[in-house]
Enzyme design. Structure first.
Site, mmCIF file in Angstrom:
data_model
loop_
_atom_site.group_PDB
_atom_site.id
_atom_site.type_symbol
_atom_site.label_atom_id
_atom_site.label_comp_id
_atom_site.label_asym_id
_atom_site.label_seq_id
_atom_site.Cartn_x
_atom_site.Cartn_y
_atom_site.Cartn_z
ATOM 1 N N GLU A 93 0.820 -1.222 0.000
ATOM 2 C CA GLU A 93 0.000 0.000 0.000
ATOM 3 C C GLU A 93 0.847 1.262 0.000
ATOM 4 O O GLU A 93 0.563 2.214 -0.731
ATOM 5 C CB GLU A 93 -0.957 0.014 1.203
ATOM 6 C CG GLU A 93 -2.157 -0.909 1.062
ATOM 7 C CD GLU A 93 -1.879 -2.326 1.513
ATOM 8 O OE1 GLU A 93 -0.716 -2.627 1.877
ATOM 9 O OE2 GLU A 93 -2.818 -3.143 1.517
ATOM 10 N N HIS A 98 -10.957 -4.283 9.993
ATOM 11 C CA HIS A 98 -11.683 -4.174 8.726
ATOM 12 C C HIS A 98 -12.985 -3.405 8.896
ATOM 13 O O HIS A 98 -13.912 -3.576 8.113
ATOM 14 C CB HIS A 98 -11.977 -5.564 8.143
ATOM 15 C CG HIS A 98 -10.802 -6.196 7.458
ATOM 16 N ND1 HIS A 98 -9.668 -6.574 8.137
ATOM 17 C CD2 HIS A 98 -10.577 -6.516 6.171
ATOM 18 C CE1 HIS A 98 -8.802 -7.107 7.286
ATOM 19 N NE2 HIS A 98 -9.330 -7.078 6.081
#
Lengths: 338, 344
Positions: free
Chosen positions: B79, B148
């Site tokens: 990322e 998440h």
């Protein structure tokens, strides 16, 4: 790794040689002046100087076209000068003045001119590595043959983004050259205490060619970068170069107030005897490309230019404080009501 | 409102000139249509991210068939590097769109997002434009557990240099995506997980909704409820119920948090005199906190009661359903907050 090779006039023209020497002297005189200004408290903020490492930036940028790209670091004055920046607007930026490259918003660690192919200088160690990988991706995607050199230090070689970026550059075969300037110290700790193995070997498992080069030998640096540029332009992907050099000054100016003694005197002396500019000048003199008069002329011109830059910077006004609220967002083009 | 957060367009009419449609589609498909339109109109728009060719969440599904693998490109799970690579690519002329997949994955890339993408233009004195969209599914999706279920928009509002989009309807999702891609700045586009499968009217043709223009989703006279993302449809549902109890609720959806359309919010509060702000994020320093603070500072005298914030407990989002429910915003929380403003 020796500096005994004769000047190869076929590979590099006399003018190019003298330009490279001039660039190294320019960086040297600029940084010496900045050190003095800092010591006298004339500069806001803090500075990380490139003294002793001039051959790396000069050798690297001499192998690039003007439209090639670089990303630079917190120790970036040398890179930016070698890529073509004027010392006057650089000095004005260091003084926080409106005629600085960034109108005083960037300062020492962020002095940048995108029109010279400089895709940012960076206050975050390793921060420019993904960005330069990205400019290489952009150029390749857009069908251009520009290459990007990512400058970073031995400290940044331990950042995750270095490994990630090498991986991305290799799978996408990006025209990027990772140039690690190993100056022996990661901030205030000897690099070998913090860094496993040879940095030049870190791309080997990914199939990225890596070379170590004497970072104090400007022609050796130029030669190894020329090979990497050729690979990159012909679509063969990234290269890794580790330039071994030495930081004459501290991590940042003024560190003696807190850092104490951490570098053996004999180590510092030994690197000073491998001074990169005099060594190159001697070779040019031996090769008949330079004489004492020529050296004096270049040195005087560059010293004067730096003095003029200081005067330029001091004469430049500070930006209007309201400018602090400008430049955050690019305006949306008027009439862009697609 | 500071001038750095002014709306991008002086638009009194939020709805673009698009004929009403009976066509209905999913939120996630509407995003995809916005992306498709952006890629069609500009060859320099590229989409990258993890598995964007097949698109697990769905916003990039099918794009590879129309635009090829050079413009729809899978990345390694790196990322920080692909978020940062977009900065360099944008600086040399690409318009990258990045699928981060899950909101909390921004944290992996925070230096490249907050120090680099957000600041490079400013630090350089405005030398460069960085047209980048970072989009992601975000927020609680039902037992996603703490890593998440994050909604990082409050901390990104504080970065300075990022625009932040958080639509609540399929119609807005499509129009805001096209504007986000056209914008010459880094834009973070949040798709609340639970909205992805909702359906709504979406015209087939491309249209753009300007960033920085809120939308009054329901007219009312007693209380202004500003709701963000997934809490907008829930606020609307509660407003319909409260109507039966004699409370008229106006629901304002900011649609973008940076720039934040305070004019529309203040106009509504001036009319109702009461304010509840619902944010699908932790309470402390939430968007709700910011909106309430701005209203109180500028319009204290119009307030008939203390404004209320409705947001999560200041806790990570736990896994087990009853634990998760305890931390997140419930319908009762919203309803109680509305009634509190009416009781004073």
């Amino acid at each position: 790794m020796t500096q005994t090779a004769a000047i190869d006039a076929a590979a590099t023209s006399p003018e190019e040689h003298l330009d490279m020497l001039r660039t190294m002297i320019r960086i040297r005189r600029f940084e010496e002046r900045v050190a003095a200004l800092f010591k006298r408290g004339e500069l806001p903020g803090f500075v990380h100087l490139y003294l002793g490492e001039e051959a790396v930036a000069t050798g690297v940028c001499s192998a690039l076209r003007p439209d090639d790209r670089i990303t630079s670091t917190h120790r970036g004055h040398g890179h930016v000068i070698a890529k073509g920046a004027g010392v006057d607007r650089m000095m004005a930026e260091l003084f926080g003045r409106v005629d600085g490259y960034c109108r005083g918003k960037g300062g020492s660690m962020h002095t940048v001119d995108f029109s010279l192919g400089i895709i940012g200088t960076n206050g975050i160690v390793g921060g420019g590595i993904p960005i330069g990988t990205g400019s290489a991706w952009g150029d390749k995607h857009l069908g251009r043959d520009n290459v990007t050199v990512v400058f970073f230090g031995d400290g940044a070689s331990n950042q995750g983004v270095f490994f990630e970026s090498m991986n991305l550059a290799q799978i996408w075969k990006l025209p990027v050259i990772f140039v690690c300037e190993n100056n022996g110290y990661t901030e205030w700790t000897a690099t070998e205490k913090l860094t496993a193995g040879r940095i030049a070997d870190r791309g080997t498992p990914m199939g990225i060619p890596g070379e170590q080069v004497d970072g104090n030998d400007v022609l050796a640096v130029r030669e190894v970068v020329e090979r990497a540029v050729s690979r990159a332009r012909s679509g063969d992907g990234p290269s890794l170069i580790e330039a071994l050099t030495y930081r004459w000054h501290g991590h940042n100016e003024g560190e003696e107030a807190f850092a104490g003694d951490y570098r053996p005197e004999e180590e510092q002396q030994s690197w000073r005897t491998r001074e990169p500019i005099k060594a190159y000048a001697t070779r040019l003199i031996d090769g008949g490309l330079l004489d004492q008069e020529g050296w004096d002329r270049i040195d005087t011109e560059e010293t004067d230019a730096v003095e003029a830059a200081v005067a330029f910077a001091k004469a430049s006004p500070f930006p209007d404080p309201e400018e602090a609220l400008d430049h955050l967002y690019a305006p949306i083009a008027t009439g862009d009501a697609r | 409102m500071t001038h750095t957060q002014a709306p991008d367009k002086d638009t009194t009419e939020a709805r673009p000139d698009v004929a009403p449609t009976e066509r209905k589609t999913y939120f996630i498909k509407a995003m995809q249509e916005g992306l498709h339109a952006a890629m069609t109109e500009d060859d320099n728009v590229v989409v990258i991210g993890e598995d964007v060719d097949r698109s697990i969440i769905g916003a990039t599904r099918g794009l590879i068939a129309d635009f090829g693998e050079q413009r729809v490109r899978n990345t390694p799970i790196s990322e920080a590097t692909f978020v940062g690579a977009c900065v360099g690519a944008a600086a040399v002329g690409l318009r990258p769109v990045v699928d981060l997949m899950v909101g909390s994955f921004f944290y992996v890339a925070m230096d490249q997002l907050a120090d680099q993408a957000a600041k490079l233009r400013y630090m350089s004195g405005g030398q460069v434009e960085l047209p980048i969209v970072y989009f992601t599914a975000t927020g609680p999706s039902g037992s996603g557990a703490a890593q998440h279920s994050e909604n990082p928009h409050p901390m990104l509002m504080n970065v300075a240099g990022l625009k932040i989009v958080m639509p609540s309807t399929p119609y807005d999702a499509k129009g805001l995506m096209l504007s986000a891609v056209r914008d010459p700045n880094p834009v973070v586009y949040f798709q609340d997980f639970v909205l992805g499968g909702t359906k709504g009217h979406v015209p087939e043709e491309p249209y753009a909704i300007p960033l920085g223009v809120a939308d009054v989703k329901r007219q009312g006279t007693d209380v202004t409820v500003v709701a963000i993302g997934a809490l907008v449809p829930r606020a609307l549902k509660l407003a319909a119920q409260l109507e039966k109890d004699g409370v008229s609720v106006e629901v304002v959806d900011p649609r973008t948090l940076v720039p934040l359309d305070m004019d529309t919010i203040l106009t509504s509060v001036s009319k109702t005199g009461r304010l509840v702000v619902c944010d699908n994020a932790r309470l402390t320093c939430s968007a709700a906190s910011e909106i309430v603070a701005r209203v109180v500072e500028s319009s204290f005298s119009v307030l008939k009661s203390a404004p209320q914030r409705v947001a999560w407990e200041d806790m990570p989002v736990p896994f087990s359903p009853p634990l998760e429910k305890r931390v997140l915003v419930s319908d009762d929380d919203i309803r109680s907050a509305v009634l509190r403003t009416m009781a004073d």
